[in-house]
Design an enzyme around this catalytic site. Structure first.
Site, PDB file in Angstrom:
ATOM      1  N   SER A  19     131.226   9.582  76.898  1.00 17.38           N
ATOM      2  CA  SER A  19     130.010   9.034  76.290  1.00 17.38           C
ATOM      3  C   SER A  19     130.413   7.857  75.409  1.00 17.38           C
ATOM      4  O   SER A  19     131.214   7.032  75.829  1.00 17.38           O
ATOM      5  CB  SER A  19     129.274  10.130  75.513  1.00 17.38           C
ATOM      6  N   HIS A  46     127.321   8.973  79.856  1.00 11.15           N
ATOM      7  CA  HIS A  46     125.950   8.825  79.361  1.00 11.15           C
ATOM      8  C   HIS A  46     125.586   7.343  79.384  1.00 11.15           C
ATOM      9  O   HIS A  46     126.173   6.534  78.660  1.00 11.15           O
ATOM     10  CB  HIS A  46     125.837   9.360  77.933  1.00 11.15           C
ATOM     11  N   ASP A 136     128.369  17.450  74.521  1.00 10.13           N
ATOM     12  CA  ASP A 136     128.210  17.609  75.964  1.00 10.13           C
ATOM     13  C   ASP A 136     129.592  17.731  76.596  1.00 10.13           C
ATOM     14  O   ASP A 136     130.530  17.021  76.212  1.00 10.13           O
ATOM     15  CB  ASP A 136     127.463  16.400  76.545  1.00 10.13           C
TER      16      ASP A 136
END
Length: 351
Positions: A19, A46, A136
């Site tokens: 990310s 992401h 995540d």
């Protein structure tokens, strides 16, 4: 858990999640992978509505990088990148793209890829987690470890935004923790080593994978993953189930939105900010409207009404000033706790 019988194979499925701050380490890793890598590489980062990541990674090294096409079979020696707006899932030697519920405020999210890889390929999977905010990827790495796969994380001191890898180190038994500059060589080494025994996946992992694949539209009482909590989903405002995943606390709503505890707090903060900005705008508009009405009544020599509207305008302005101070205070706290700082020392993983 009993091992699933079958021929020994190498670690030929590598799944990578990243990310914020993850593009540069990802490029580094890809540049270090050999042209004859006997494994397929799957990447979730992401991203927003547009992504140039396949082109970036294609130029970074010798392996071909390309965006995933739904239903496409994959082969070793290639890198497959999840496109914006879709979860990337693996099943029976092909790839699936699904617009399942967002997980940890993201789609594509890392956990769905990791879970699906664990279910389909067991101990052959190597999960890699790089720089990023929130957590995540932690639940997905736990799934990979549960079936006998390997877990690799970028060292927190090497990560621009270390939150994701710190979460994994806290809740997952990590096999390797090292700088991005060393991960490519490690993956090349692991890819030629035989995988160990594959173990049966926990039922909860199968259920959560089915939700991401849109094979399970709602969570029924008999399928619940945890206990019903007093909290509501920040995405759809339905009830949240509280899931104890080892030492880790997670949440899912009945329609499938999934969150770690810090993702819930982040979503609640976003929602609170939106409410505060809406209130500020409302009070500012009410103050302006009251001022205009006061001026109108003054021109008509209705001093009593003009004074009433003038007092209301002052009240609305005072309310708006209070909300502005709250927003300024929140922004100052966010700036003071900004992501990206290097935090504390961590033990090295197994090398």
């Amino acid at each position: 858990m009993a091992p699933i019988k079958g021929p020994a194979k190498n670690h030929n499925v590598i799944v990578i999640g990243a990310s914020a701050g993850g593009i540069e380490p990802l490029r580094q890793i890809v540049s270090d992978l050999p042209a004859d890598l006997p494994a397929a590489v799957f990447v979730v980062v992401h991203v927003g509505q547009v992504s140039y990541l396949p082109e970036i990674l294609d130029r970074a090294g010798t392996l071909k990088a390309q965006p995933v096409k739904n239903g496409e079979a994959f082969r070793t020696g290639c890198i497959y990148v999840a496109p914006p707006g879709f979860h990337l899932l693996l099943h029976d030697d092909h790839m699936m793209l699904r617009r399942g519920p967002r997980e940890n405020l993201a789609r594509p999210a890392i956990d769905p890829l990791f879970r699906s890889a664990a279910l389909s390929y067991g101990a052959r999977v190597v999960g890699v987690l790089l720089s990023g905010a929130l957590s995540d990827g932690t639940a997905g790495l736990r799934a990979i470890k549960a079936v006998g796969g390997l877990a690799v994380v970028q060292h927190p001191e090497d990560a621009l935004v270390p939150s994701m890898v710190e979460s994994a180190l806290r809740y997952v038994e990590i096999d390797h923790c090292l700088p991005a500059a060393d991960i490519g060589a490690l993956l090349a080494k692991l890819a030629v080593e035989p995988a160990g025994e594959t173990f049966s996946a926990p039922p909860a992992v199968r259920l959560e994978a089915a939700i991401a694949a849109q094979e399970h539209s709602t969570m029924k009482e008999v399928d619940r993953l945890g206990e019903l909590s007093v909290f509501t989903c920040p995405e759809c405002h339905g009830p949240l189930w509280e899931i104890e995943d080892g030492d880790m606390l997670r949440y899912r709503c009945h329609t499938g939105h999934a969150f770690t505890a810090d993702a819930v707090m982040e979503a609640q903060a976003i929602e609170a900010d939106e409410i505060l900005w809406s209130l500020l705008r409302s009070h500012q508009q009410r103050a302006e409207f009251a001022r205009r009405m006061a001026e109108r009544e003054k021109t008509r020599r209705r001093s009593e009404l003009a004074n009433k509207f003038g007092e209301r305008a002052k009240e609305y302005e005072a309310d708006a000033a209070v909300i502005e101070r709250i927003l300024e205070s929140r922004q100052a706290r966010v700036a003071g706790n900004g992501e990206g700082g290097k935090k504390g020392k961590h033990k090295e993983g197994k090398e």
